[in-house]
Design an enzyme around this catalytic site. Structure first.
Site, mmCIF file in Angstrom:
data_model
loop_
_atom_site.group_PDB
_atom_site.id
_atom_site.type_symbol
_atom_site.label_atom_id
_atom_site.label_comp_id
_atom_site.label_asym_id
_atom_site.label_seq_id
_atom_site.Cartn_x
_atom_site.Cartn_y
_atom_site.Cartn_z
ATOM 1 N N CYS A 201 0.832 -1.202 0.000
ATOM 2 C CA CYS A 201 0.000 0.000 0.000
ATOM 3 C C CYS A 201 0.867 1.252 0.000
ATOM 4 O O CYS A 201 1.742 1.413 0.860
ATOM 5 C CB CYS A 201 -0.919 0.000 1.222
ATOM 6 S SG CYS A 201 -1.972 1.477 1.310
ATOM 7 N N LYS B 258 1.618 -9.760 -0.826
ATOM 8 C CA LYS B 258 1.604 -8.831 -1.962
ATOM 9 C C LYS B 258 2.531 -7.673 -1.632
ATOM 10 O O LYS B 258 2.420 -7.071 -0.556
ATOM 11 C CB LYS B 258 0.204 -8.313 -2.243
ATOM 12 C CG LYS B 258 0.116 -7.449 -3.504
ATOM 13 C CD LYS B 258 -1.334 -7.139 -3.870
ATOM 14 C CE LYS B 258 -1.410 -6.483 -5.245
ATOM 15 N NZ LYS B 258 -0.952 -5.082 -5.218
ATOM 16 N N ARG C 220 -7.170 -2.229 -11.665
ATOM 17 C CA ARG C 220 -7.998 -1.215 -12.308
ATOM 18 C C ARG C 220 -8.384 -1.598 -13.734
ATOM 19 O O ARG C 220 -9.436 -1.191 -14.229
ATOM 20 C CB ARG C 220 -7.260 0.126 -12.289
ATOM 21 C CG ARG C 220 -7.070 0.692 -10.882
ATOM 22 C CD ARG C 220 -6.145 1.897 -10.882
ATOM 23 N NE ARG C 220 -4.812 1.511 -11.334
ATOM 24 C CZ ARG C 220 -3.936 2.354 -11.887
ATOM 25 N NH1 ARG C 220 -4.261 3.621 -12.057
ATOM 26 N NH2 ARG C 220 -2.740 1.922 -12.251
#
Length: 325
Positions: free
Chosen positions: A101, A142, A227
């Site tokens: 993040c 991740k 996205r």
């Protein structure tokens, strides 16, 4: 040769329960990952896990039956382990750890991509979670290529592997690079060549052509779509079968989404979610841009439905554009 795996990415503020539901209704994902549950010094109550991953109440699957893995974000190994165990008791089939993040608020509190400056801490958190949960519950990670640069990318990947992670998903940019193109798929490839656990490539995959090039440059068969899957809900289907879709196929998906999401927030919030999705869809379909102009001042979701229904009648079977920006 085994089929490629396609995973729906965790996207804070975008791929929430409702969007996960809509995208997995039409896309044959292998699994999806929840928005992150932020862990900061305490054992969280069940309601927090249910808030970010309502699918836990449905066997940790979306309406279409796609498994949902729960993602945790934090830096305290013991606290992360405790919360991972709680998530498992609530039904999480797998735990994903967020070291990617880029949000400043998260990073200021030692969460997300900033931890990539400390491979030993990445190892400690991953190992603590792996030890805490049952063996049949997979633990994955991740990460980005790094925080300010990618100098420690291989160190972090090795740390994750040695901690017992089942696989590693790599977003091909550093935190500093944010979401600016390009994603450095070849650098994901360097990680893949260094570790023996599976590596999943992520970042800047908007089209079938992007996906194929990412696979070539990274050497990774498996892809995580973010996205790009929001901008084209049929991207997974196109990758698996070559079947494309037209604008008229998208409108029923939007109608269903509006119907599902009504009541999940204020009218203005729900209308904002629809506009957000249209903003992504217009990357591929100019019809979505025209529709967004029509509804941009509409703040009641029910009032958007007539515009959606008219969209097919007025614009027919227009072919999508190939524009990516």
């Amino acid at each position: 040769m085994r089929p490629m795996k396609l995973i729906l990415a965790p996207m804070e503020g975008l791929a929430d329960f409702w969007v996960r539901q809509a995208l997995t209704d039409v896309g044959d994902f292998d699994w999806c990952v929840s928005e992150f549950v932020r862990v900061s010094g305490q054992l969280l109550p069940p309601r927090v896990f249910y808030r970010w991953c309502p699918e836990l109440k449905n066997g940790a699957r979306t309406r279409a039956g796609i498994p949902v893995h729960l993602q945790l974000l934090g830096s305290d190994p013991s606290c992360m382990a405790d919360n991972a165990m709680r998530a498992v008791t609530l039904g999480a089939p797998a735990i994903d750890l967020n070291f990617g993040c880029p949000a400043k608020t998260v990073n200021r509190h030692r969460g997300g991509a900033v931890l990539l400056d400390e491979p030993e801490l990445v190892h400690a958190v991953t190992a603590a979670v792996r030890r805490a949960v049952p063996a049949q519950v997979t633990v994955s990670v991740k990460m980005r290529l790094g925080n300010q640069d990618d100098a420690l990318a291989l160190d972090n990947a090795i740390a994750v592997q040695e901690a017992g992670a089942a696989w590693l998903t790599v977003h091909g940019r550093t935190k500093r690079q944010g979401y600016r193109p390009p994603a450095w798929w070849d650098r994901i490839g360097a990680i893949r060549e260094t570790v023996s656990i599976p590596v999943i490539a992520n970042g800047e995959i908007w089209t079938v052509e992007d996906a194929r090039r990412c696979q070539r440059e990274s050497g990774c068969a498996d892809l995580m779509l973010g996205r790009g899957a929001v901008a084209n809900p049929w991207l997974v289907r196109a990758l698996r079968t070559g079947q494309a879709c037209e604008w008229q196929d998208i409108v029923p998906v939007l109608e269903q989404f509006v119907g599902d999401v009504i009541g999940s927030g204020t009218d203005a919030q729900v209308a904002g979610r629809v506009k957000q999705w249209l903003s992504y869809l217009r990357r591929r379909w100019p019809q979505a841009g025209a529709l967004l102009e029509q509804v941009k001042r509409v703040n009641q979701p029910e009032a958007m439905l007539p515009y959606l229904r008219q969209a097919v009648e007025l614009q027919g079977r227009a072919e999508p554009t190939t524009e990516k920006a």
